[in-house]
Design an enzyme around this catalytic site. Structure first.
Site, PDB file in Angstrom:
ATOM      1  N   HIS A 104      18.848   7.099  11.097  1.00  0.00           N
ATOM      2  CA  HIS A 104      17.623   6.080  11.220  1.00  0.00           C
ATOM      3  C   HIS A 104      16.233   6.930  11.362  1.00  0.00           C
ATOM      4  CE1 HIS A 104      15.841   2.155  12.093  1.00  0.00           C
ATOM      5  NE2 HIS A 104      16.672   1.692  11.087  1.00  0.00           N
ATOM      6  N   GLY A 362      11.904   4.215   4.928  1.00  0.00           N
ATOM      7  CA  GLY A 362      12.736   3.759   5.949  1.00  0.00           C
ATOM      8  C   GLY A 362      14.155   3.615   5.449  1.00  0.00           C
ATOM      9  N   CYS A 363      15.091   3.194   6.198  1.00  0.00           N
ATOM     10  CA  CYS A 363      16.373   2.913   6.037  1.00  0.00           C
ATOM     11  C   CYS A 363      16.486   1.604   4.966  1.00  0.00           C
ATOM     12  CB  CYS A 363      17.510   2.599   7.049  1.00  0.00           C
ATOM     13  SG  CYS A 363      17.728   4.029   8.008  1.00  0.00           S
ATOM     14  N   THR A 364      15.701   0.772   5.000  1.00  0.00           N
ATOM     15  CA  THR A 364      15.600  -0.384   4.141  1.00  0.00           C
ATOM     16  C   THR A 364      14.737  -0.483   2.958  1.00  0.00           C
ATOM     17  OG1 THR A 364      14.065  -1.638   5.438  1.00  0.00           O
ATOM     18  CG2 THR A 364      16.469  -1.786   6.079  1.00  0.00           C
ATOM     19  N   GLY A 365      14.006   0.777   2.976  1.00  0.00           N
ATOM     20  CA  GLY A 365      13.068   0.699   1.708  1.00  0.00           C
ATOM     21  C   GLY A 365      11.736   1.534   2.069  1.00  0.00           C
TER      22      GLY A 365
END
Length: 388
Positions: A104, A362-365
């Site tokens: 993360h 980031g991890c989500t975009g």
């Protein structure tokens, strides 16, 4: 050097010799940091992976960063993920760590990770370029960068002439043509041949399973899915049990070796990721990346990349791109939701409002990173300008 310092140095040498005789590993150990907070399996699972890596690799010294699990390794206490990342970054900067493994973690745009898996058909290792992050905001230029990143990582891990294949996804043929131009310009590129009857450098699913190329090139989102499948196909998906993790963040100007694991990574993958991080450190990955880009530029990299770029952005956005950055400050807060193609424009808009910001992934975009005290104002501006 004083008497005490001399004695300490002599003692250290004798200790290294004794350790080498015991383990069979001579030379300086590679110090790899591991943050253990944030896993879906708890700190104990990560510590188990660290201890496994330590037992299997006498040339590695693992430093655990975090808390919540007893262990016999060197430990640096941290109360949460944010503090663990801060301490990891500080130790890398000071040189008390050679590389690190974490989860993360936000990389800036331009940095993406090269994964390493064991393919099921023949047990061959293969590098996936790339698996997280964004090498460039346009697809084919990103795949070109991914190729160079993958080659540099493979060479750092001991493959002197790694072969490259391009996964059969959107942009594969454009990337193939561009890479062949680079090869014609003198870049030492070794293209793999598909195991399918029609051959070619564009790889199919069979080639993935067989590990035909040393490096498989694709976009990061595809690579992320592939990593999940290769790591957890035997466990049902919730526990990553095979391979070496999502790999080190790579870019031409990135001087740290930070390897990524996921929250689902189990002890075997943790141990593999630590080995991977040590290989990259011993192989001097940042130097390898610079060397590969130097060769690529001599072969015509810049005009090839320029020819691949989309048409120019509107003049208004061009003006915003030319904004001057305010004084740099730590950017600890993230604003998600901006389209990746508009990310740099969004940062420029904030700069013009005298708010220091950086683009990241980031991890989500995609994310815009700002200082905590600037976040509220930054959100207001980005909403007003319709970036959010």
């Amino acid at each position: 050097m004083g008497v005490n310092q001399t004695r300490e140095a002599i003692a250290e040498v004798f200790e290294e010799v004794a350790d080498a005789l015991e383990t069979g590993s001579f030379g300086k150990k590679i110090r790899v940091g591991l943050t253990i907070l944030g896993s879906e399996h708890g700190p104990k699972e990560l510590v188990e992976g660290a201890e496994l890596a330590q037992r299997q690799n006498p040339d590695i010294e693992v430093v655990v960063i975090g808390g919540g699990a007893e262990n016999q390794l060197e430990i640096v206490e941290a109360g949460d993920e944010k503090e663990a990342h801060a301490k990891m970054d500080e130790m890398l900067l000071k040189g008390t760590l050679d590389s690190a493994v974490t989860m993360h973690y936000n990389f800036p745009i331009g940095v993406s990770t090269v994964g390493r898996v064991v393919t099921p058909a023949k047990g061959r290792e293969m590098f996936l370029a790339t698996t997280t992050g964004t090498s460039a905001t346009e697809r084919v230029p990103a795949m070109m960068r991914n190729t160079i990143y993958g080659i540099a990582v493979a060479k750092a891990c001991g493959k002197s002439c790694p072969t490259v294949g391009i996964l059969n996804i959107d942009g594969a043929r454009q990337a193939e043509r561009a890479l062949k131009k680079l090869q014609e310009g003198g870049y030492p590129l070794h293209l793999a041949e598909s195991a399918r009857a029609d051959g070619g450098v564009v790889m199919r699913g069979n080639d993935l399973l067989m590990g035909v190329p040393d490096i498989m090139v694709h976009d990061s989102l595809t690579g992320n899915v592939l990593m999940k499948v290769f790591s957890a196909y035997t466990s049902g998906g919730s526990y990553e049990s095979a391979g070496y993790g999502y790999g080190p963040g790579v870019s031409e100007d990135y001087d740290r070796i930070i390897c990524i694991i996921s929250r689902a990574s189990g002890a075997p993958v943790i141990a593999g990721a630590i080995r991977f991080a040590a290989d990259c450190a011993r192989g001097k990955l940042p130097e390898k990346v610079k060397a590969e880009f130097a060769l690529a530029r001599k072969a015509g990299w810049d005009p090839i990349i320029k020819s691949l770029r989309s048409s120019a952005v509107p003049k208004k956005e061009e003006a915003e791109r030319e904004a001057v950055a305010p004084p740099k400050k730590p950017v600890a807060d993230a604003i998600p939701g901006v389209e990746v193609m508009q990310l740099e424009d969004a940062v420029s808009v904030l700069w013009r409002a005298n708010i220091y910001a950086e683009s990241g992934m980031g991890c989500t975009g995609p994310i815009v990173m700002v200082a905590p005290e600037d976040k509220e104002k930054a959100l207001e501006i980005l909403k007003q300008k319709e970036y959010l």
